[in-house]
Write a protein that holds these residues in place. Structure first.
Motif, short mmCIF file in Angstrom:
data_model
loop_
_atom_site.label_atom_id
_atom_site.label_comp_id
_atom_site.label_asym_id
_atom_site.label_seq_id
_atom_site.Cartn_x
_atom_site.Cartn_y
_atom_site.Cartn_z
N ASP A 184 -17.51 15.50 -17.71
CA ASP A 184 -18.33 16.65 -17.34
C ASP A 184 -19.82 16.39 -17.47
OD1 ASP A 184 -18.83 16.70 -20.07
OD2 ASP A 184 -17.74 18.56 -20.45
N SER B 275 -18.62 24.13 -16.90
CA SER B 275 -19.98 23.72 -16.54
C SER B 275 -20.64 24.79 -15.67
CB SER B 275 -19.95 22.39 -15.79
OG SER B 275 -19.42 21.37 -16.60
N HIS C 58 -25.84 23.03 -13.79
CA HIS C 58 -25.56 21.66 -14.24
C HIS C 58 -24.82 20.87 -13.16
CE1 HIS C 58 -24.46 18.23 -16.67
NE2 HIS C 58 -23.18 18.46 -16.46
#
Length: 421
Positions: free
Chosen positions: A322, A385, A389
């Motif tokens: 991630d 997320s 981002h």
């Protein structure tokens, strides 16, 4: 001395949930030396998990099957319950459409592992060779093993067959990494103070020797676009290499002790390095500055203390898929999960005698190897997320810091894209 900053209440830090463990088989006559699990690795497509059990042995297990067994039967699993044993030379076994467990005898102590997969459109860099011993297809999956005697053995994961035996290093092969672009370019880091670049599509031809380290080389890692290589080693060394020109870009300075592990973020905008100086640094590799520091000892040790034996050596790290979480493993019997948005761990897990760690391909599980050849697994921090981002990662995959700074956008946006906020 404390493991967390004074502002953090250790009791409030979440404990990671154990997923399972693979315990190495033991016998009364086993030597303790040589049982270490120096390396663990997940295949790029998530199909296999591999680790060094010690005493020359590498274990390969289908990861989905292994994970499901943990969910069905609990955490414990003894690693010698396998159905296939492979000799060190020309073994033959499972089928590509049915992943099987394998044990591979590599003939010497295994210090490093790396999976590599091929892309047919990516040709060998050696354009003058018209005939090759091996024709790699799209479904090819290889496992490289770095040995104590300096050799590198390349195995077909599906059949267990030994394909190549690369011999040029004169000391332990401490780390291996494949280029992520599917070219089957392999880089090896060794205690002989060199990095060597191998082209497996050219039958394992050694293309280049990268020199610059004055002492042991502990680790190496490619950037996601395969254009940059980071290498770390003894004497505080962190080097960045241009893999098109095979030349050094810069040396990153800031650590106070041997640097033993490195890894790029999935977008290539960040580089994490772990050192015996009790710290993990997160760098901007494009401009060579430290953006974040994750300490494992408080108050922070002085350079003299950090440069010696301090009981908090950081042994390994891994960057999650991630792009937000980093796992680190230190000598204080603890695994830490960090968020790049915080300066303290968001989760911790106990682990005695840990040596190495790696996130699964999807980032949902962390595997860690220990001195006795076993592997332990934990669930990683759950986090959705943000859209900001995700957009930042898309932009940073194709745009270095220098180009980000020249974007006609507000300064706050530039800071966010540069991981400064």
């Amino acid at each position: 001395m404390a493991s967390f900053p004074p502002s953090v209440n250790e009791k409030l830090i979440a404990r990671s949930r154990p997923i399972g463990e693979l315990l190495a088989p033991t016998s009364p006559f086993d030597k303790k030396c040589g049982r270490e699990n120096w390396t663990v690795a997940f295949a790029p497509d998530g199909s296999y998990f591999a680790w060094s059990q010690g005493h020359r042995i590498v274990k390969l297990v289908p990861w989905t099957k292994c994970f499901n067994n943990f969910l069905l039967h609990g955490t414990k699993n003894v690693a010698n319950s396998v159905n296939t044993r492979l000799s060190r030379e020309n073994s033959d076994g499972g089928q590509k459409n049915k992943p099987c467990e394998h044990i591979i005898d590599c003939g010497d102590i295994v210090w490093s592992l790396a999976f590599g997969s091929s892309v047919p459109e990516k040709q060998s860099r050696c354009v003058n060779i018209e005939w090759h011993r091996f024709k790699f297809g799209q479904d090819q999956l290889l496992l490289a093993t770095g040995l104590n005697n300096g050799r590198i053995k390349i195995w077909d994961v599906y059949t267990g067959k030994l394909l190549l035996n690369l011999m040029d290093h004169t000391e332990v092969v401490r780390d291996l990494t494949f280029a992520p672009d599917g070219s089957l370019i392999l880089v090896s880091a060794s205690r002989d103070k060199t990095l060597r670049v191998w082209d497996l599509k050219d039958d394992g031809n050694m293309m280049k020797v990268l020199r610059g380290h004055q002492n042991w080389v502990y680790g190496c890692a490619f950037s996601p676009d395969s254009s940059i290589l980071c290498s770390v080693g003894a004497s505080k060394a962190v080097f960045l290499w241009d893999m098109d020109k095979y030349s050094m870009i810069r040396k990153l300075e800031g650590h106070h002790n041997d640097v033993v592990a490195c890894e790029f973020s999935p977008d290539g905008a960040l580089l994490a390095t772990a050192s015996y100086d009790t710290r993990v640094y997160v760098w901007d590799p494009h401009i060579g500055v430290i953006l974040m520091e994750f300490g494992h000892l408080f108050p922070a040790p002085t350079p003299i203390f950090a440069g010696g034996a301090n009981d908090r050596w950081v042994r390994s790290l891994s960057f999650s898929y991630d792009g937000l979480h980093i796992a680190s493993l230190a000598d204080d019997k603890m695994v830490r999960f960090w968020s790049i948005e915080e300066d303290y761990p968001v989760q911790v897990a106990p682990l005695n005698n840990g040596l190495c760690c790696a996130f699964s391909t999807d980032g949902s599980v962390l595997a860690a190897g220990t001195h006795d050849g076993s592997v332990y697994f934990w669930a990683t921090p759950k986090h959705v997320s943000s859209l900001q981002h995700l957009c930042r990662m898309v932009i940073r995959r194709v745009m270095p810091t220098s180009q980000v700074r020249n974007l006609p956008v507000p300064s706050k946006v530039v800071e966010f894209l540069s991981y400064l906020t």
